[in-house]
Design a protein around this motif. Structure first.
Motif, PDB file in Angstrom:
ATOM      1  N   SER A  90     -19.690  35.238  44.903  1.00 43.08           N
ATOM      2  CA  SER A  90     -19.131  35.448  43.564  1.00 43.08           C
ATOM      3  C   SER A  90     -17.982  34.491  43.255  1.00 43.08           C
ATOM      4  O   SER A  90     -17.840  34.022  42.126  1.00 43.08           O
ATOM      5  N   ARG A  93     -19.418  31.219  42.160  1.00 39.53           N
ATOM      6  CA  ARG A  93     -19.957  31.282  40.794  1.00 39.53           C
ATOM      7  C   ARG A  93     -18.826  31.300  39.769  1.00 39.53           C
ATOM      8  O   ARG A  93     -18.953  30.729  38.681  1.00 39.53           O
ATOM      9  N   ARG A 130     -28.090  34.439  38.683  1.00 38.34           N
ATOM     10  CA  ARG A 130     -26.633  34.472  38.766  1.00 38.34           C
ATOM     11  C   ARG A 130     -26.029  33.079  38.622  1.00 38.34           C
ATOM     12  O   ARG A 130     -24.983  32.908  37.995  1.00 38.34           O
TER      13      ARG A 130
END
Length: 320
Positions: A90, A93, A130
């Motif tokens: 995460s 990203r 994602r």
């Protein structure tokens, strides 16, 4: 550059080649018809992997501000594509989103898994969704046929992995991604089957990985030419070389000379498994000794390496 008067200009001109912009002089033998000469006016792309593979280096822990500053300097130097991190993390990203918010002109790459080696599931849809939502332009998948027995289980056949590889490419392209499929090569058969399946699925680029850095120059030249024969002239080929035996830079240059369109490199050679091929050394060698245009501003290299050294907390080698 003026030739010293004490030398015979005619004789000297036969022994050296002076860059057309008079930046350097090298041996004329580099461009003679010895072995496999470099095609005239050849170009190669440089893919920076410092913030992904390079960040696998022990103690490497950069803040988003440090990453953005480094990315900005890489772009100023002429880097066209940046591997921003892992699709499944995460924080990585989040950094991809920051790059988009700062309107980077570089293509943003996300390193993704085609097969879930540990979970025994295929995760390419989740990884793609994602990453694309975070602003990635390029999906850099990696796969390996011989991981099957140790990770996906002995009941999973190679044919299934190849089929899912093609599904992965189809899905990522349907989401608007430029798709690269990387192959960790264990055998000629695995290379042939993986590259053939990827090409048939319409992949945009294939990446050859020597993650153990145990290939010689001759193997790299063969692998690139063999891959080109399989995938054809329109699909890009990238060389990703590690440096455990100190041959990363030379192998990368030979791969490009053999026909690879892109070099996958890191600043100061940072990375795991002995590090990666060093961006600054690959660029200088391709430009000066191979006559291959990388599009990189050579005057920016030292400040880039110094910035990376400061941020990573690892000094530049005194020999660089």
């Amino acid at each position: 550059v003026k030739i010293p008067a004490k030398y015979d200009p005619v004789k000297l001109a036969e022994e050296i080649v002076i860059d057309e912009r008079e930046r350097w002089a090298v041996s004329a033998l580099d461009f003679a018809s010895i072995g496999d000469p470099v095609p005239a006016k050849r170009k190669a792309l440089i893919h920076d992997d410092t913030l992904r593979s390079g960040a696998n280096n022990p103690r490497a822990l950069l803040s988003d501000d440090q990453k953005l500053r480094l990315a900005e300097k890489l772009e100023e130097a002429g880097i066209q594509e940046l591997e921003a991190g892992y699709a499944g993390i995460s924080e990585h990203r989040r950094f991809m989103k920051l790059l988009k918010e700062h309107k980077t002109k570089m293509k943003i790459g996300a390193h993704a898994t085609a097969q879930g080696f540990v979970t025994r599931t295929y995760v390419y849809k989740e990884e793609t969704d994602r990453s694309m939502e975070a602003g990635a332009d390029v999906m850099n998948f990696v796969g390996r046929l011989t991981y099957i027995g140790g990770h996906l289980g002995p009941d999973v056949q190679a044919s299934e992995v190849l089929e899912k590889t093609q599904d992965c490419i189809h899905y990522a392209k349907s989401q608007g991604a430029f798709v690269s499929m990387g192959i960790i090569v264990d055998s000629v058969d695995a290379l042939f089957k993986s590259m053939k399946a990827s090409a048939e699925a319409g992949v945009d680029r294939v990446c050859i990985y020597d993650s153990r850095s145990w290939w010689t120059h001759d193997v790299w030249k063969w692998a690139v030419k063999f891959t080109r024969h399989i995938v054809g002239p329109k699909i890009q080929i990238t060389a990703h070389v590690h440096d455990a035996y100190g041959m990363g830079v030379a192998n990368t240059c030979e791969a490009v000379k053999a026909g690879a369109d892109m070099a996958d490199v890191t600043l100061n050679g940072y990375g795991h498994a002995g590090g990666n091929a060093a961006l600054e050394q690959v660029v200088v060698n391709l430009e000066m000794l191979y006559g291959i245009d990388t599009g990189i501003d050579l005057t920016k290299l030292y400040s880039l390496c110094k910035l990376a050294a400061d941020d990573f907390g690892m000094p530049i080698s005194p020999r660089q």
